[in-house]
Scaffold this motif. Structure first.
Motif, PDB file in Angstrom:
ATOM      1  N   VAL A   7       5.732  -3.177   3.278  1.00 41.79           N
ATOM      2  CA  VAL A   7       6.415  -2.517   4.384  1.00 41.79           C
ATOM      3  C   VAL A   7       7.841  -3.046   4.468  1.00 41.79           C
ATOM      4  N   GLY A   8       8.795  -2.120   4.329  1.00 44.57           N
ATOM      5  CA  GLY A   8      10.207  -2.499   4.285  1.00 44.57           C
ATOM      6  C   GLY A   8      10.617  -2.773   2.854  1.00 44.57           C
ATOM      7  N   ALA A   9      10.574  -1.740   2.004  1.00 49.02           N
ATOM      8  CA  ALA A   9      10.614  -1.977   0.557  1.00 49.02           C
ATOM      9  C   ALA A   9      11.780  -1.339  -0.180  1.00 49.02           C
ATOM     10  N   THR A  10      12.852  -1.006   0.531  1.00 48.59           N
ATOM     11  CA  THR A  10      13.960  -0.360  -0.167  1.00 48.59           C
ATOM     12  C   THR A  10      15.112  -1.304  -0.493  1.00 48.59           C
ATOM     13  N   ARG A  11      15.047  -2.530   0.006  1.00 49.16           N
ATOM     14  CA  ARG A  11      16.111  -3.482  -0.330  1.00 49.16           C
ATOM     15  C   ARG A  11      15.564  -4.899  -0.167  1.00 49.16           C
ATOM     16  N   GLY A  12      16.349  -5.864  -0.640  1.00 50.37           N
ATOM     17  CA  GLY A  12      16.002  -7.265  -0.461  1.00 50.37           C
ATOM     18  C   GLY A  12      14.652  -7.641  -1.022  1.00 50.37           C
ATOM     19  N   LEU A  13      13.975  -8.522  -0.302  1.00 50.76           N
ATOM     20  CA  LEU A  13      12.687  -9.038  -0.760  1.00 50.76           C
ATOM     21  C   LEU A  13      11.661  -7.927  -0.931  1.00 50.76           C
ATOM     22  N   GLY A  14      11.630  -6.979   0.004  1.00 55.36           N
ATOM     23  CA  GLY A  14      10.656  -5.904  -0.081  1.00 55.36           C
ATOM     24  C   GLY A  14      10.787  -5.098  -1.357  1.00 55.36           C
ATOM     25  N   ALA A  15      12.015  -4.749  -1.726  1.00 55.35           N
ATOM     26  CA  ALA A  15      12.240  -3.994  -2.963  1.00 55.35           C
ATOM     27  C   ALA A  15      11.822  -4.814  -4.179  1.00 55.35           C
ATOM     28  N   SER A  16      12.143  -6.100  -4.172  1.00 56.90           N
ATOM     29  CA  SER A  16      11.776  -6.958  -5.296  1.00 56.90           C
ATOM     30  C   SER A  16      10.257  -7.061  -5.433  1.00 56.90           C
ATOM     31  N   LEU A  17       9.563  -7.202  -4.298  1.00 61.48           N
ATOM     32  CA  LEU A  17       8.107  -7.276  -4.334  1.00 61.48           C
ATOM     33  C   LEU A  17       7.498  -5.978  -4.853  1.00 61.48           C
ATOM     34  N   ALA A  18       7.974  -4.850  -4.323  1.00 59.41           N
ATOM     35  CA  ALA A  18       7.419  -3.561  -4.745  1.00 59.41           C
ATOM     36  C   ALA A  18       7.585  -3.353  -6.242  1.00 59.41           C
ATOM     37  N   ASN A  19       8.761  -3.633  -6.752  1.00 58.41           N
ATOM     38  CA  ASN A  19       9.010  -3.436  -8.187  1.00 58.41           C
ATOM     39  C   ASN A  19       8.232  -4.420  -9.042  1.00 58.41           C
ATOM     40  N   ALA A  20       8.120  -5.660  -8.575  1.00 57.46           N
ATOM     41  CA  ALA A  20       7.388  -6.663  -9.353  1.00 57.46           C
ATOM     42  C   ALA A  20       5.898  -6.339  -9.398  1.00 57.46           C
ATOM     43  N   TYR A  21       5.319  -5.944  -8.271  1.00 57.62           N
ATOM     44  CA  TYR A  21       3.903  -5.557  -8.269  1.00 57.62           C
ATOM     45  C   TYR A  21       3.682  -4.306  -9.131  1.00 57.62           C
ATOM     46  N   ALA A  22       4.630  -3.374  -9.088  1.00 55.91           N
ATOM     47  CA  ALA A  22       4.485  -2.141  -9.862  1.00 55.91           C
ATOM     48  C   ALA A  22       4.615  -2.383 -11.365  1.00 55.91           C
ATOM     49  N   TYR A  23       5.196  -3.509 -11.732  1.00 50.64           N
ATOM     50  CA  TYR A  23       5.344  -3.837 -13.164  1.00 50.64           C
ATOM     51  C   TYR A  23       3.977  -4.001 -13.825  1.00 50.64           C
ATOM     52  N   ALA A  24       2.985  -4.413 -13.049  1.00 52.99           N
ATOM     53  CA  ALA A  24       1.628  -4.541 -13.580  1.00 52.99           C
ATOM     54  C   ALA A  24       0.978  -3.162 -13.539  1.00 52.99           C
ATOM     55  N   PRO A  25       0.615  -2.593 -14.667  1.00 53.39           N
ATOM     56  CA  PRO A  25       0.156  -1.203 -14.709  1.00 53.39           C
ATOM     57  C   PRO A  25      -1.138  -0.947 -13.944  1.00 53.39           C
ATOM     58  N   ASN A  26      -1.924  -1.982 -13.674  1.00 52.03           N
ATOM     59  CA  ASN A  26      -3.183  -1.784 -12.968  1.00 52.03           C
ATOM     60  C   ASN A  26      -3.029  -1.737 -11.455  1.00 52.03           C
ATOM     61  N   ASN A  27      -1.833  -2.041 -10.965  1.00 49.32           N
ATOM     62  CA  ASN A  27      -1.604  -2.035  -9.522  1.00 49.32           C
ATOM     63  C   ASN A  27      -1.206  -0.646  -9.030  1.00 49.32           C
TER      64      ASN A  27
END
Length: 260
Positions: A7-27
């Motif tokens: 929640v709150g994923a378009t900039r800063g920590l939220g964006a970094s978390l969303a992209n990092a979790y999405a890097y794993a194809p099973n997520n």
């Protein structure tokens, strides 16, 4: 496939978390945006538009999206949304404080209660809820070396900490693990906009990507045994009041459980 809601994923920590979790194809990653025109979706990263956590409609809009897309369970909820405005004794701000409480405390609390009440399976014994707070919310860590001011910033984080603690008690029987974290002092637009960029170097500020990596590693080992606790995954290195309150930084563990 684990489902992660940021929640709150378009900039800063939220964006970094969303992209990092999405890097794993099973997520499967769900990422909220205040805007009605969020970034483009990718294969396993879906942006949910028009979720302003500071408004009463945020929970309803989020639940509508989950229902329409047949999301029946969330493994990890991370709420990173925040707002920071500076204040001083001579320049307090009713408006700024109200916005900080709505964004940093009321909105996150209402959203998690909505998820918990939506069904018995959306949040269950396999779920983790992580509220991104700050060491600034620790009353114990407030020290004369830092001074006063920034009332709404500190107090809204303390209030978030209390709400997270209470939610951990309400959800413990269901097996939902709830924690509050200080992710680290970060080099973001938020800290720059309030003039804290002048402290970045001396304060050991890191990029959101670095903070996200540390937080994700901590979340991976976090479970019900630590529910209701307050942690700094990166330790005390960037907490300016740690030494006068807790002792020499080189004697403190990483991750560090913070005092309320």
């Amino acid at each position: 496939m684990p489902t992660i809601l940021v929640v709150g994923a378009t900039r800063g920590l939220g964006a970094s978390l969303a992209n990092a979790y999405a890097y794993a194809p099973n997520n499967t990653v769900l990422a909220t945006a205040r805007s009605s025109d969020p970034p483009a979706n990718t294969e396993n990263l879906t942006y949910i538009p028009s979720i302003d956590i500071a408004t009463p409609d945020a929970s309803k809009n989020l639940l509508n999206h989950l229902h329409k897309n047949s999301i029946s369970h969330i493994d990890t909820v991370i709420i990173t949304a925040g707002y920071f405005a500076t204040e001083s004794l001579k320049e307090p701000s009713f408006e700024a404080q109200e916005k900080m409480y709505r964004t940093c405390t009321i909105g996150p609390t209402i959203l998690v209660t909505a998820l918990a009440n939506a069904s018995d399976t959306l949040l269950d014994s396999k779920s983790k809820v992580v509220f991104v707070s700050s060491e600034s919310g620790s009353i114990t860590l407030r020290h004369e070396s830092e001074g006063g001011g920034n009332y709404g910033h500190h107090a809204s984080k303390s209030a978030l900490n209390m709400c997270a603690k209470l939610l951990s008690l309400d959800l413990k029987e269901r097996g939902v693990a709830v924690a509050v974290v200080h992710p680290g002092f970060m080099r973001t637009e938020m800290t720059k906009n309030v003039g804290f960029d002048k402290f970045w170097d001396d304060g050991g500020a890191v990029t959101p990507n670095v903070a996200a990596k540390s937080l994700m590693e901590w979340i991976s080992i976090f479970g019900i045994s630590k529910t209701g606790q307050y942690w700094a995954p990166r330790g005390a290195a960037d907490i300016g009041t740690a030494e006068p309150v807790l002792g020499p930084k080189d004697t403190l563990p990483t991750p560090l459980q913070l005092p309320w």
